[in-house]
Design a protein around this motif. Structure first.
Motif, PDB file in Angstrom:
ATOM      1  N   LEU A 180      26.494 -47.430  -8.690  1.00  0.00           N
ATOM      2  CA  LEU A 180      26.422 -48.882  -8.871  1.00  0.00           C
ATOM      3  C   LEU A 180      25.838 -49.560  -7.635  1.00  0.00           C
ATOM      4  O   LEU A 180      25.082 -50.537  -7.745  1.00  0.00           O
ATOM      5  N   ALA A 181      26.177 -49.038  -6.435  1.00  0.00           N
ATOM      6  CA  ALA A 181      25.668 -49.637  -5.194  1.00  0.00           C
ATOM      7  C   ALA A 181      24.150 -49.684  -5.182  1.00  0.00           C
ATOM      8  O   ALA A 181      23.537 -50.699  -4.820  1.00  0.00           O
ATOM      9  N   GLY A 182      23.520 -48.581  -5.582  1.00  0.00           N
ATOM     10  CA  GLY A 182      22.060 -48.541  -5.631  1.00  0.00           C
ATOM     11  C   GLY A 182      21.495 -49.473  -6.686  1.00  0.00           C
ATOM     12  O   GLY A 182      20.471 -50.134  -6.474  1.00  0.00           O
ATOM     13  N   ILE A 183      22.180 -49.549  -7.826  1.00  0.00           N
ATOM     14  CA  ILE A 183      21.728 -50.430  -8.913  1.00  0.00           C
ATOM     15  C   ILE A 183      21.773 -51.889  -8.476  1.00  0.00           C
ATOM     16  O   ILE A 183      20.829 -52.662  -8.696  1.00  0.00           O
ATOM     17  N   LEU A 184      22.858 -52.284  -7.832  1.00  0.00           N
ATOM     18  CA  LEU A 184      23.005 -53.672  -7.388  1.00  0.00           C
ATOM     19  C   LEU A 184      21.963 -54.030  -6.330  1.00  0.00           C
ATOM     20  O   LEU A 184      21.437 -55.153  -6.322  1.00  0.00           O
ATOM     21  N   LEU A 185      21.664 -53.093  -5.435  1.00  0.00           N
ATOM     22  CA  LEU A 185      20.660 -53.379  -4.408  1.00  0.00           C
ATOM     23  C   LEU A 185      19.283 -53.538  -5.043  1.00  0.00           C
ATOM     24  O   LEU A 185      18.503 -54.429  -4.667  1.00  0.00           O
ATOM     25  N   THR A 186      18.979 -52.707  -6.025  1.00  0.00           N
ATOM     26  CA  THR A 186      17.710 -52.843  -6.740  1.00  0.00           C
ATOM     27  C   THR A 186      17.637 -54.187  -7.455  1.00  0.00           C
ATOM     28  O   THR A 186      16.603 -54.867  -7.424  1.00  0.00           O
ATOM     29  N   MET A 187      18.744 -54.593  -8.064  1.00  0.00           N
ATOM     30  CA  MET A 187      18.783 -55.880  -8.761  1.00  0.00           C
ATOM     31  C   MET A 187      18.662 -57.042  -7.779  1.00  0.00           C
ATOM     32  O   MET A 187      18.059 -58.079  -8.084  1.00  0.00           O
ATOM     33  N   GLU A 188      19.217 -56.844  -6.583  1.00  0.00           N
ATOM     34  CA  GLU A 188      19.085 -57.879  -5.545  1.00  0.00           C
ATOM     35  C   GLU A 188      17.622 -58.051  -5.155  1.00  0.00           C
ATOM     36  O   GLU A 188      17.124 -59.177  -5.010  1.00  0.00           O
ATOM     37  N   LEU A 189      16.925 -56.931  -4.991  1.00  0.00           N
ATOM     38  CA  LEU A 189      15.515 -56.989  -4.624  1.00  0.00           C
ATOM     39  C   LEU A 189      14.663 -57.570  -5.746  1.00  0.00           C
ATOM     40  O   LEU A 189      13.593 -58.138  -5.502  1.00  0.00           O
ATOM     41  N   LYS A 190      15.126 -57.424  -6.982  1.00  0.00           N
ATOM     42  CA  LYS A 190      14.418 -58.009  -8.120  1.00  0.00           C
ATOM     43  C   LYS A 190      14.721 -59.492  -8.275  1.00  0.00           C
ATOM     44  O   LYS A 190      14.077 -60.189  -9.069  1.00  0.00           O
ATOM     45  N   GLY A 191      15.708 -59.959  -7.508  1.00  0.00           N
ATOM     46  CA  GLY A 191      16.009 -61.390  -7.535  1.00  0.00           C
ATOM     47  C   GLY A 191      16.924 -61.838  -8.655  1.00  0.00           C
ATOM     48  O   GLY A 191      16.873 -63.003  -9.062  1.00  0.00           O
ATOM     49  N   VAL A 192      17.786 -60.944  -9.150  1.00  0.00           N
ATOM     50  CA  VAL A 192      18.672 -61.340 -10.251  1.00  0.00           C
ATOM     51  C   VAL A 192      20.140 -61.381  -9.850  1.00  0.00           C
ATOM     52  O   VAL A 192      20.956 -62.009 -10.544  1.00  0.00           O
ATOM     53  N   VAL A 193      20.524 -60.723  -8.748  1.00  0.00           N
ATOM     54  CA  VAL A 193      21.896 -60.824  -8.247  1.00  0.00           C
ATOM     55  C   VAL A 193      21.849 -61.021  -6.736  1.00  0.00           C
ATOM     56  O   VAL A 193      20.829 -60.779  -6.091  1.00  0.00           O
ATOM     57  N   ARG A 194      22.959 -61.449  -6.197  1.00  0.00           N
ATOM     58  CA  ARG A 194      23.052 -61.552  -4.737  1.00  0.00           C
ATOM     59  C   ARG A 194      24.445 -61.127  -4.299  1.00  0.00           C
ATOM     60  O   ARG A 194      25.443 -61.355  -5.017  1.00  0.00           O
ATOM     61  N   PRO A 195      24.540 -60.492  -3.124  1.00  0.00           N
ATOM     62  CA  PRO A 195      25.843 -60.073  -2.602  1.00  0.00           C
ATOM     63  C   PRO A 195      26.537 -61.235  -1.894  1.00  0.00           C
ATOM     64  O   PRO A 195      25.883 -62.123  -1.346  1.00  0.00           O
ATOM     65  N   LEU A 196      27.855 -61.208  -1.916  1.00  0.00           N
ATOM     66  CA  LEU A 196      28.687 -62.195  -1.249  1.00  0.00           C
ATOM     67  C   LEU A 196      29.661 -61.475  -0.316  1.00  0.00           C
ATOM     68  O   LEU A 196      29.888 -60.268  -0.468  1.00  0.00           O
ATOM     69  N   PRO A 197      30.223 -62.150   0.656  1.00  0.00           N
ATOM     70  CA  PRO A 197      31.196 -61.495   1.545  1.00  0.00           C
ATOM     71  C   PRO A 197      32.325 -60.871   0.735  1.00  0.00           C
ATOM     72  O   PRO A 197      32.732 -61.391  -0.308  1.00  0.00           O
ATOM     73  N   GLY A 198      32.857 -59.745   1.261  1.00  0.00           N
ATOM     74  CA  GLY A 198      33.978 -59.102   0.602  1.00  0.00           C
ATOM     75  C   GLY A 198      33.580 -58.208  -0.555  1.00  0.00           C
ATOM     76  O   GLY A 198      34.385 -57.962  -1.445  1.00  0.00           O
ATOM     77  N   LYS A 199      32.351 -57.703  -0.554  1.00  0.00           N
ATOM     78  CA  LYS A 199      31.844 -56.821  -1.611  1.00  0.00           C
ATOM     79  C   LYS A 199      31.886 -57.481  -2.984  1.00  0.00           C
ATOM     80  O   LYS A 199      32.142 -56.848  -3.993  1.00  0.00           O
ATOM     81  N   LEU A 200      31.601 -58.796  -2.996  1.00  0.00           N
ATOM     82  CA  LEU A 200      31.489 -59.541  -4.244  1.00  0.00           C
ATOM     83  C   LEU A 200      30.013 -59.688  -4.617  1.00  0.00           C
ATOM     84  O   LEU A 200      29.155 -59.749  -3.737  1.00  0.00           O
ATOM     85  N   PHE A 201      29.742 -59.796  -5.897  1.00  0.00           N
ATOM     86  CA  PHE A 201      28.378 -59.984  -6.375  1.00  0.00           C
ATOM     87  C   PHE A 201      28.374 -61.033  -7.487  1.00  0.00           C
ATOM     88  O   PHE A 201      29.344 -61.182  -8.237  1.00  0.00           O
ATOM     89  N   GLU A 202      27.241 -61.761  -7.584  1.00  0.00           N
ATOM     90  CA  GLU A 202      27.088 -62.756  -8.644  1.00  0.00           C
ATOM     91  C   GLU A 202      25.637 -62.804  -9.073  1.00  0.00           C
ATOM     92  O   GLU A 202      24.726 -62.415  -8.350  1.00  0.00           O
ATOM     93  N   ILE A 203      25.410 -63.323 -10.272  1.00  0.00           N
ATOM     94  CA  ILE A 203      24.056 -63.533 -10.775  1.00  0.00           C
ATOM     95  C   ILE A 203      23.468 -64.758 -10.097  1.00  0.00           C
ATOM     96  O   ILE A 203      24.149 -65.749  -9.872  1.00  0.00           O
ATOM     97  N   ILE A 204      22.193 -64.672  -9.779  1.00  0.00           N
ATOM     98  CA  ILE A 204      21.504 -65.830  -9.193  1.00  0.00           C
ATOM     99  C   ILE A 204      21.170 -66.830 -10.290  1.00  0.00           C
ATOM    100  O   ILE A 204      20.609 -66.467 -11.312  1.00  0.00           O
TER     101      ILE A 204
ATOM    102  N   HIS B 165      31.059 -63.592 -15.824  1.00  0.00           N
ATOM    103  CA  HIS B 165      31.967 -63.759 -14.686  1.00  0.00           C
ATOM    104  C   HIS B 165      31.291 -64.586 -13.593  1.00  0.00           C
ATOM    105  O   HIS B 165      30.095 -64.484 -13.362  1.00  0.00           O
ATOM    106  N   ASP B 166      32.088 -65.392 -12.913  1.00  0.00           N
ATOM    107  CA  ASP B 166      31.567 -66.217 -11.821  1.00  0.00           C
ATOM    108  C   ASP B 166      31.066 -65.323 -10.695  1.00  0.00           C
ATOM    109  O   ASP B 166      29.939 -65.443 -10.228  1.00  0.00           O
ATOM    110  N   LYS B 167      31.913 -64.420 -10.268  1.00  0.00           N
ATOM    111  CA  LYS B 167      31.572 -63.408  -9.257  1.00  0.00           C
ATOM    112  C   LYS B 167      32.606 -62.298  -9.394  1.00  0.00           C
ATOM    113  O   LYS B 167      33.724 -62.523  -9.885  1.00  0.00           O
ATOM    114  N   GLU B 168      32.234 -61.101  -8.958  1.00  0.00           N
ATOM    115  CA  GLU B 168      33.162 -59.999  -9.169  1.00  0.00           C
ATOM    116  C   GLU B 168      33.033 -58.950  -8.070  1.00  0.00           C
ATOM    117  O   GLU B 168      31.981 -58.795  -7.441  1.00  0.00           O
ATOM    118  N   LEU B 169      34.143 -58.226  -7.842  1.00  0.00           N
ATOM    119  CA  LEU B 169      34.182 -57.179  -6.836  1.00  0.00           C
ATOM    120  C   LEU B 169      33.385 -55.952  -7.286  1.00  0.00           C
ATOM    121  O   LEU B 169      33.340 -55.636  -8.475  1.00  0.00           O
TER     122      LEU B 169
END
Length: 367
Positions: A343-367, A324-328
């Motif tokens: 999931l919120a905790g998992i995504l934040l951990t993945m963000e700190l690992k540098g594999v995903v990033r948050p976008l406005p509107g509670k969207l997330f995408e792979i870096i 997916h390009d980006k997803e809610l």
């Protein structure tokens, strides 16, 4: 606040039948505590909600005499007294109807533009409770929060020792005056607290130490903070009272769940069951649900990394986002069959690992 203002405010605070809510009503009507104590009785009786019984001993001389003695103690000990409308008075506490008209401080407290959380729980904290509390403070240290607690046995002192260890400002709210410390065994931690934080109380040095003081103290713990976190609690306990007060102030409450067979988890499980608290499964739930943001210079460097180790849940999320390009957030939770809080905790951990990033509107995408 002038010395004269402080004297009369202390005198008003000393009147047994006038609590903080009534005192504010009188002060707001008359303009100051001194004006209240010099006003004619019949004029005060015209104020809505003020009756003869309330004013029964307002004009007794002993209130000013007691205030003079407490003022002497405050000056000799270098204690800071904050008026309920002053700049140094905790901003969030100002919005609590029953907050004290005077708050006494010892230490070096600075709440300016700080995240503030309270951590409370059982006095007989379990080994797993201690481990979670220490991990919570350590992982939140990146956001530089102020840690507030009651300086009591168990959860309180665990949280404050963790704050000291992680060089976080921390505050102990006391159920007695600043001329003593309870429990006495915690005296050895006082200097560390005061060097990066301090103590708050609204009790005088002459206050008689009583169990009911803890209930009054709990409103400070709940009122100063944007959120209260309950680590462990039996079916009944002071930390549940603090959680109820926080709810009454429209503050967030978090509770750490436990097994239904564990006596020290009953209180937390009930808070979650009756929707009085967010379920706290990982420390990173706190900044996510409170919408804490790191400054650009505080954020860890995030870049596409090779050979990043992901656990099983992170792999599920990563594989879904690959297609997916980006997803809610809610869609990811649904498609990956995970509760949103987890999931919120998992995504934040993945963000700190540098594999995903948050976008406005509670969207997330792979870096």
């Amino acid at each position: 606040m002038t010395e004269n203002d402080l004297l009369y405010t202390l005198a008003l605070q000393n009147v047994a039948r006038i609590g903080d809510t009534t005192a504010k009503k009188l002060i707001n009507h008359c303009g100051s505590a001194e004006a209240v104590m010099k006003e004619k009785r019949h004029n005060l009786l015209k104020i809505d909600g003020i009756g003869t019984l309330t004013l029964n001993d307002l004009f007794e001389r002993n209130h000013l005499e007691a205030a003079e003695q407490e003022l002497k103690f405050i000056k000799e000990e270098g204690i800071k007294a904050h008026y309920f409308t002053s700049e140094k008075y905790p901003e969030k506490l100002k919005h609590c109807i029953d907050s004290p008209i005077l708050l006494f401080e010892a230490g070096t407290i600075n709440l300016n533009k700080k995240h503030i959380i309270s951590i409370v729980g059982a006095r007989k904290i379990t080994t797993s409770g201690i481990a979670f509390c220490e991990r919570l403070v350590e992982e939140l240290a990146l956001y530089d929060p102020v840690i507030v607690s009651g300086f009591a046995y168990g959860t309180d002192i665990t949280a404050q020792k963790a704050a000291i260890k992680n060089k976080l400002q921390n505050i102990g709210c006391l159920a007695h005056g600043l001329n003593q410390i309870y429990p006495k065994v915690h005296k050895k931690y006082m200097a560390d607290v005061e060097n990066n934080g301090g103590f708050y109380t609204d009790f005088w040095s002459t206050a008689v130490f009583d169990r009911n003081n803890f209930l009054k103290r709990n409103r400070l713990i709940a009122g100063i903070s944007e959120a209260t976190i309950v680590i462990e609690s039996a079916e009944k306990g002071g930390s549940l009272v603090t959680a109820d007060i926080a709810n009454s102030y429209n503050r967030d409450v978090f509770a750490v769940p436990g097994r239904t067979t564990d006596s020290q988890s009953v209180g937390c499980n009930n808070l979650i069951k009756y929707q009085k608290a967010h379920l706290l499964s990982t420390p990173l739930d706190v900044p996510y649900l409170l919408n804490w943001q790191l400054e650009d210079n505080e954020k860890p460097a995030i870049q596409k990394q090779l050979f990043v180790e992901l656990d099983d849940n992170e792999k599920i999320v990563y594989q879904f986002l690959e297609g997916h390009d980006k997803e809610l957030l809610d869609v990811i939770a649904l498609k990956c069959n995970m509760p949103t809080y987890k999931l919120a905790g998992i995504l934040l951990t993945m963000e700190l690992k540098g594999v995903v990033r948050p976008l406005p509107g509670k969207l997330f995408e792979i870096i």
